[in-house]
Motif scaffolding. Structure first.
Motif, PDB file in Angstrom:
ATOM      1  N   UNK A 187       0.823  -1.207   0.000  1.00 61.80           N
ATOM      2  CA  UNK A 187       0.000   0.000   0.000  1.00 61.80           C
ATOM      3  C   UNK A 187       0.862   1.264   0.000  1.00 61.80           C
ATOM      4  N   UNK A 188       1.969   1.220   0.765  1.00 64.69           N
ATOM      5  CA  UNK A 188       2.890   2.361   0.775  1.00 64.69           C
ATOM      6  C   UNK A 188       3.452   2.614  -0.633  1.00 64.69           C
ATOM      7  N   UNK A 189       3.805   1.543  -1.309  1.00 70.74           N
ATOM      8  CA  UNK A 189       4.366   1.681  -2.651  1.00 70.74           C
ATOM      9  C   UNK A 189       3.349   2.274  -3.636  1.00 70.74           C
ATOM     10  N   UNK A 190       2.114   1.866  -3.494  1.00 71.17           N
ATOM     11  CA  UNK A 190       1.070   2.421  -4.363  1.00 71.17           C
ATOM     12  C   UNK A 190       0.907   3.919  -4.145  1.00 71.17           C
ATOM     13  N   UNK A 191       0.966   4.343  -2.872  1.00 78.42           N
ATOM     14  CA  UNK A 191       0.852   5.774  -2.576  1.00 78.42           C
ATOM     15  C   UNK A 191       2.021   6.558  -3.169  1.00 78.42           C
ATOM     16  N   UNK A 192       3.200   5.982  -3.045  1.00 81.20           N
ATOM     17  CA  UNK A 192       4.381   6.664  -3.592  1.00 81.20           C
ATOM     18  C   UNK A 192       4.301   6.740  -5.118  1.00 81.20           C
ATOM     19  N   UNK A 193       3.887   5.649  -5.761  1.00 82.93           N
ATOM     20  CA  UNK A 193       3.726   5.666  -7.217  1.00 82.93           C
ATOM     21  C   UNK A 193       2.730   6.741  -7.639  1.00 82.93           C
ATOM     22  N   UNK A 194       1.632   6.843  -6.909  1.00 79.03           N
ATOM     23  CA  UNK A 194       0.614   7.832  -7.236  1.00 79.03           C
ATOM     24  C   UNK A 194       1.163   9.251  -7.114  1.00 79.03           C
ATOM     25  N   UNK A 195       1.928   9.508  -6.041  1.00 81.50           N
ATOM     26  CA  UNK A 195       2.488  10.836  -5.856  1.00 81.50           C
ATOM     27  C   UNK A 195       3.543  11.158  -6.908  1.00 81.50           C
ATOM     28  N   UNK A 196       4.329  10.154  -7.288  1.00 79.50           N
ATOM     29  CA  UNK A 196       5.341  10.371  -8.324  1.00 79.50           C
ATOM     30  C   UNK A 196       4.690  10.720  -9.665  1.00 79.50           C
ATOM     31  N   UNK A 197       3.607  10.030  -9.986  1.00 73.03           N
ATOM     32  CA  UNK A 197       2.900  10.319 -11.239  1.00 73.03           C
ATOM     33  C   UNK A 197       2.355  11.740 -11.242  1.00 73.03           C
ATOM     34  N   UNK A 198       1.799  12.172 -10.102  1.00 74.45           N
ATOM     35  CA  UNK A 198       1.262  13.528 -10.006  1.00 74.45           C
ATOM     36  C   UNK A 198       2.367  14.568 -10.135  1.00 74.45           C
ATOM     37  N   UNK A 199       3.501  14.317  -9.476  1.00 72.16           N
ATOM     38  CA  UNK A 199       4.604  15.272  -9.548  1.00 72.16           C
ATOM     39  C   UNK A 199       5.195  15.340 -10.954  1.00 72.16           C
ATOM     40  N   UNK A 200       5.323  14.191 -11.603  1.00 70.47           N
ATOM     41  CA  UNK A 200       5.843  14.188 -12.969  1.00 70.47           C
ATOM     42  C   UNK A 200       4.905  14.940 -13.912  1.00 70.47           C
ATOM     43  N   UNK A 201       3.587  14.761 -13.712  1.00 69.39           N
ATOM     44  CA  UNK A 201       2.643  15.518 -14.519  1.00 69.39           C
ATOM     45  C   UNK A 201       2.733  17.009 -14.269  1.00 69.39           C
ATOM     46  N   UNK A 202       2.877  17.387 -12.976  1.00 71.30           N
ATOM     47  CA  UNK A 202       3.019  18.803 -12.648  1.00 71.30           C
ATOM     48  C   UNK A 202       4.302  19.383 -13.229  1.00 71.30           C
ATOM     49  N   UNK A 203       5.381  18.590 -13.195  1.00 68.76           N
ATOM     50  CA  UNK A 203       6.642  19.057 -13.770  1.00 68.76           C
ATOM     51  C   UNK A 203       6.519  19.262 -15.275  1.00 68.76           C
ATOM     52  N   UNK A 204       5.832  18.324 -15.952  1.00 68.13           N
ATOM     53  CA  UNK A 204       5.644  18.475 -17.398  1.00 68.13           C
ATOM     54  C   UNK A 204       4.841  19.733 -17.705  1.00 68.13           C
ATOM     55  N   UNK A 205       3.828  19.999 -16.873  1.00 68.00           N
ATOM     56  CA  UNK A 205       3.026  21.212 -17.067  1.00 68.00           C
ATOM     57  C   UNK A 205       3.865  22.462 -16.850  1.00 68.00           C
ATOM     58  N   UNK A 206       4.668  22.447 -15.796  1.00 64.39           N
ATOM     59  CA  UNK A 206       5.519  23.608 -15.510  1.00 64.39           C
ATOM     60  C   UNK A 206       6.535  23.834 -16.619  1.00 64.39           C
ATOM     61  N   UNK A 207       7.161  22.769 -17.090  1.00 66.75           N
ATOM     62  CA  UNK A 207       8.137  22.895 -18.173  1.00 66.75           C
ATOM     63  C   UNK A 207       7.485  23.443 -19.443  1.00 66.75           C
ATOM     64  N   UNK A 208       6.253  22.979 -19.712  1.00 62.07           N
ATOM     65  CA  UNK A 208       5.550  23.466 -20.902  1.00 62.07           C
ATOM     66  C   UNK A 208       5.255  24.951 -20.799  1.00 62.07           C
ATOM     67  N   UNK A 209       4.758  25.370 -19.627  1.00 62.24           N
ATOM     68  CA  UNK A 209       4.445  26.787 -19.422  1.00 62.24           C
ATOM     69  C   UNK A 209       5.714  27.631 -19.525  1.00 62.24           C
ATOM     70  N   UNK A 210       6.806  27.140 -18.957  1.00 57.03           N
ATOM     71  CA  UNK A 210       8.065  27.881 -19.014  1.00 57.03           C
ATOM     72  C   UNK A 210       8.547  28.015 -20.462  1.00 57.03           C
ATOM     73  N   UNK A 211       8.440  26.934 -21.230  1.00 59.53           N
ATOM     74  CA  UNK A 211       8.856  26.994 -22.634  1.00 59.53           C
ATOM     75  C   UNK A 211       8.005  27.987 -23.421  1.00 59.53           C
TER      76      UNK A 211
END
Length: 216
Positions: free
Chosen positions: A79-103
């Protein structure tokens, strides 16, 4: 949130990468613990089998209880691993959004700078200069190609009339030339060639007379 993202994109990107690295390290640690617990649970099963063979039922049950505890911990770690995977996916999506806006922001700033550097009045002025230089070059080329000296006094109409006379004389010379006999066509191969009769001297004289009349 958008103020933070747009205000400090580089710092946000660095923080996001550091967080992702930390989450990835934690995920690896949990996977390692899960592997250890699975081995312990498997070991308790083997020990329970051994106690069962020697009729030590109490010890075998204790082994199975420990196995259950290990399995519960494994489930918790999953269950801990699932939570971490979920948070990593959200952060990676947020990073992609931030990089796109910056570009996009960098692109917009570059376009704005180019527009400031290239004024529409400057463009019109440059085009006028190019057109002016083109007209000047055309005038120079026309001046260089114009006839000078004695050639400038020649009458084009008289020269064309003289050329027509030359062409007429050339045509008359061609018509007055004696007609050449047409070359005999090649005979097609035949099984039995027919011999031709030789022309006599009288026939040669008649042919020459006909050719002279045609020339006149």
């Amino acid at each position: 949130m958008f103020t933070r993202l747009f205000g400090k994109p580089k710092e946000e990107t660095t923080s996001t990468l550091a967080t992702l690295n930390k989450l990835n390290e934690t995920l690896e640690m949990l996977e390692l613990k899960e592997s250890v617990l699975l081995k312990k649970a498997s070991g308790e099963v083997e020990r329970a089998k051994d106690f069962s063979k020697v009729k030590n039922k109490r010890a075998a049950i204790q082994c199975l209880k420990r196995k259950r505890l290990y399995e519960q911990q494994v489930e918790q770690l999953g269950n801990f691993q699932l939570r971490i995977h979920d948070q990593m996916i959200m952060l990676e999506g947020a990073k992609a959004t931030t990089d796109t806006v910056e570009a996009l922001r960098i692109g917009a700033a570059a376009m704005k700078a180019m527009q400031k550097a290239t004024n529409i009045d400057d463009v019109d002025k440059t085009m006028d200069e190019i057109n002016e230089q083109t007209d000047n070059m055309k005038q120079i080329q026309d001046a260089l190609s114009a006839p000078i000296g004695s050639a400038a006094d020649f009458d084009e109409d008289e020269l064309e009339a003289e050329l027509d006379d030359l062409e007429s004389l050339e045509l008359e010379d061609q018509l007055l030339q004696p007609v050449r006999p047409l070359p005999e066509a090649k005979q097609s191969a035949r099984p039995t060639p027919i011999p031709q009769k030789k022309q006599t001297a009288h026939e040669d004289d008649e042919l020459a007379a006909i050719q002279a009349e045609m020339a006149l």
